[in-house]
Design a protein around this motif. Structure first.
Motif, mmCIF file in Angstrom:
data_model
loop_
_atom_site.group_PDB
_atom_site.id
_atom_site.type_symbol
_atom_site.label_atom_id
_atom_site.label_comp_id
_atom_site.label_asym_id
_atom_site.label_seq_id
_atom_site.Cartn_x
_atom_site.Cartn_y
_atom_site.Cartn_z
ATOM 1 N N SER A 230 109.554 -7.111 -78.578
ATOM 2 C CA SER A 230 109.244 -6.165 -79.645
ATOM 3 C C SER A 230 107.730 -5.962 -79.665
ATOM 4 O O SER A 230 106.978 -6.729 -79.058
ATOM 5 N N TYR A 231 107.277 -4.947 -80.407
ATOM 6 C CA TYR A 231 105.834 -4.713 -80.501
ATOM 7 C C TYR A 231 105.136 -5.941 -81.081
ATOM 8 O O TYR A 231 104.082 -6.363 -80.603
ATOM 9 N N ALA A 232 105.742 -6.521 -82.114
ATOM 10 C CA ALA A 232 105.146 -7.703 -82.751
ATOM 11 C C ALA A 232 104.945 -8.822 -81.724
ATOM 12 O O ALA A 232 103.904 -9.485 -81.704
ATOM 13 N N GLU A 233 105.935 -8.996 -80.854
ATOM 14 C CA GLU A 233 105.828 -10.063 -79.851
ATOM 15 C C GLU A 233 104.749 -9.755 -78.808
ATOM 16 O O GLU A 233 103.878 -10.587 -78.563
ATOM 17 N N VAL A 234 104.829 -8.557 -78.210
ATOM 18 C CA VAL A 234 103.896 -8.307 -77.101
ATOM 19 C C VAL A 234 102.458 -8.151 -77.594
ATOM 20 O O VAL A 234 101.517 -8.500 -76.878
ATOM 21 N N SER A 235 102.270 -7.660 -78.827
ATOM 22 C CA SER A 235 100.893 -7.445 -79.295
ATOM 23 C C SER A 235 100.183 -8.760 -79.613
ATOM 24 O O SER A 235 98.972 -8.794 -79.750
ATOM 25 N N LYS A 236 100.952 -9.831 -79.725
ATOM 26 C CA LYS A 236 100.334 -11.141 -79.978
ATOM 27 C C LYS A 236 100.213 -11.975 -78.698
ATOM 28 O O LYS A 236 99.656 -13.061 -78.713
ATOM 29 N N ASN A 237 100.775 -11.465 -77.623
ATOM 30 C CA ASN A 237 100.813 -12.224 -76.385
ATOM 31 C C ASN A 237 99.407 -12.284 -75.749
ATOM 32 O O ASN A 237 98.830 -11.250 -75.430
ATOM 33 N N PRO A 238 98.859 -13.498 -75.569
ATOM 34 C CA PRO A 238 97.496 -13.617 -75.033
ATOM 35 C C PRO A 238 97.317 -12.933 -73.672
ATOM 36 O O PRO A 238 96.282 -12.348 -73.404
ATOM 37 N N LYS A 239 98.357 -12.987 -72.829
ATOM 38 C CA LYS A 239 98.259 -12.354 -71.506
ATOM 39 C C LYS A 239 98.115 -10.843 -71.632
ATOM 40 O O LYS A 239 97.404 -10.202 -70.873
ATOM 41 N N VAL A 240 98.820 -10.290 -72.629
ATOM 42 C CA VAL A 240 98.757 -8.842 -72.840
ATOM 43 C C VAL A 240 97.375 -8.460 -73.371
ATOM 44 O O VAL A 240 96.744 -7.504 -72.897
ATOM 45 N N LEU A 241 96.896 -9.221 -74.330
ATOM 46 C CA LEU A 241 95.562 -8.956 -74.893
ATOM 47 C C LEU A 241 94.508 -8.980 -73.785
ATOM 48 O O LEU A 241 93.639 -8.117 -73.703
ATOM 49 N N GLU A 242 94.638 -9.953 -72.910
ATOM 50 C CA GLU A 242 93.675 -10.094 -71.817
ATOM 51 C C GLU A 242 93.741 -8.896 -70.870
ATOM 52 O O GLU A 242 92.717 -8.380 -70.430
ATOM 53 N N ALA A 243 94.964 -8.438 -70.572
ATOM 54 C CA ALA A 243 95.131 -7.304 -69.655
ATOM 55 C C ALA A 243 94.504 -6.034 -70.226
ATOM 56 O O ALA A 243 94.022 -5.184 -69.484
ATOM 57 N N TYR A 244 94.520 -5.953 -71.548
ATOM 58 C CA TYR A 244 94.009 -4.737 -72.187
ATOM 59 C C TYR A 244 92.507 -4.777 -72.426
ATOM 60 O O TYR A 244 91.909 -3.764 -72.743
ATOM 61 N N VAL A 245 91.884 -5.934 -72.297
ATOM 62 C CA VAL A 245 90.440 -6.012 -72.534
ATOM 63 C C VAL A 245 89.732 -5.101 -71.536
ATOM 64 O O VAL A 245 90.050 -5.090 -70.357
ATOM 65 N N GLY A 246 88.821 -4.296 -72.053
ATOM 66 C CA GLY A 246 88.092 -3.380 -71.164
ATOM 67 C C GLY A 246 88.810 -2.067 -70.980
ATOM 68 O O GLY A 246 88.276 -1.143 -70.388
#
Length: 255
Positions: A230-246
């Motif tokens: 779900s959005y709630a799950e993926v938006s808290k996922n550290p790997k996802v946050l890292e991929a989106y940095v930059g």
């Protein structure tokens, strides 16, 4: 009807040694709105092009409603009910909005309509076309020449012409791209409305749209699935946050 209307197994696409899509296993549940997100270059559009047969996969398979459609011609898969909005929506700019939807209906009915074009047969189509325009809130634009439509409303027309084909699954490629807030809100409502009895898979970069609309989200990065949920799950996922940095900041979806 299977629980998953669309499934990919090990879907892979290489271009001259560059792996654009790598071993993607996607399961889209019947009736869901499912989003494919990820930073630029993550392979989202390539996945869409594989699903709709614009490209042949290097490896892996695609199942639609439990049937292997990997090697099927694009038109055959489309007739099964998997339709991409822009595949057909080279809407004709010089025709009216109503005429464009009518062409979508004629496509579905096949070419027999072109031969015995009695006024009556076209009236039948007119009623159906107006009903579709009503569904996407374009009734008052029926007689407008398509080229003169506001940008945001053209997307609604594209969706209407796609709905004319009675798809069971609708693939939407960046449906809110290039739109301002008011148009985005309208398109989100429209997608919610047309999802009532069908499945939608969308590629979308606007994360607030995804947060608002989607039952399930698959995050791609560098051609591979990084996370799903779900959005709630993926938006808290550290790997996802890292991929989106930059690129985009997924933590602040309201850009």
């Amino acid at each position: 009807m299977s629980e998953f209307i669309l499934e990919t197994r090990g879907l892979t696409k290489e271009f001259k040694g560059f792996v654009a899509v790598s071993n993607v296993d996607l399961k889209v549940r019947t009736g869901h709105i499912h989003a494919l997100i990820g930073p630029n270059g993550a392979g989202k559009t390539t996945v869409f092009n594989l699903l709709t047969k614009f490209l042949p996969p290097t490896a892996g398979s695609i199942l639609f409603d439990g049937k292997d459609v990997t090697r099927e011609a694009p038109a055959v898969t489309a007739r099964r009910g998997m339709v991409r909005s822009f595949q057909i929506s080279a809407t004709f700019p010089n025709l009216t909005v109503l005429e464009n939807v009518r062409i979508g209906l004629q496509r579905r009915l096949g070419t027999e309509f072109h031969f015995w074009r009695s006024a009556k047969s076209l009236d039948v189509l007119n009623d159906e076309a107006m009903a579709l325009l009503e569904a996407v809130d374009l009734t008052r634009f029926a007689d407008t020449v398509t080229a003169e439509m506001p940008y945001g409303r053209k997307r609604a027309l594209e969706i209407a012409t796609t709905l004319a084909l009675e798809p069971r699954m609708l693939l939407l490629d960046e449906p809110t791209q290039g739109m301002g807030g008011e148009d985005i809100a309208r398109v989100v409502e429209l997608i919610r409305k047309v999802s009532a009895n069908r499945t939608i898979l969308m590629v979308e970069h606007n994360l607030s749209v995804v947060a608002n609309l989607c039952d399930r989200i698959t995050v791609l990065t560098r051609g591979s699935v990084l996370a799903e949920g779900s959005y709630a799950e993926v938006s808290k996922n550290p790997k996802v946050l890292e991929a989106y940095v930059g690129s985009d900041d997924i933590g602040d979806a309201h850009h």
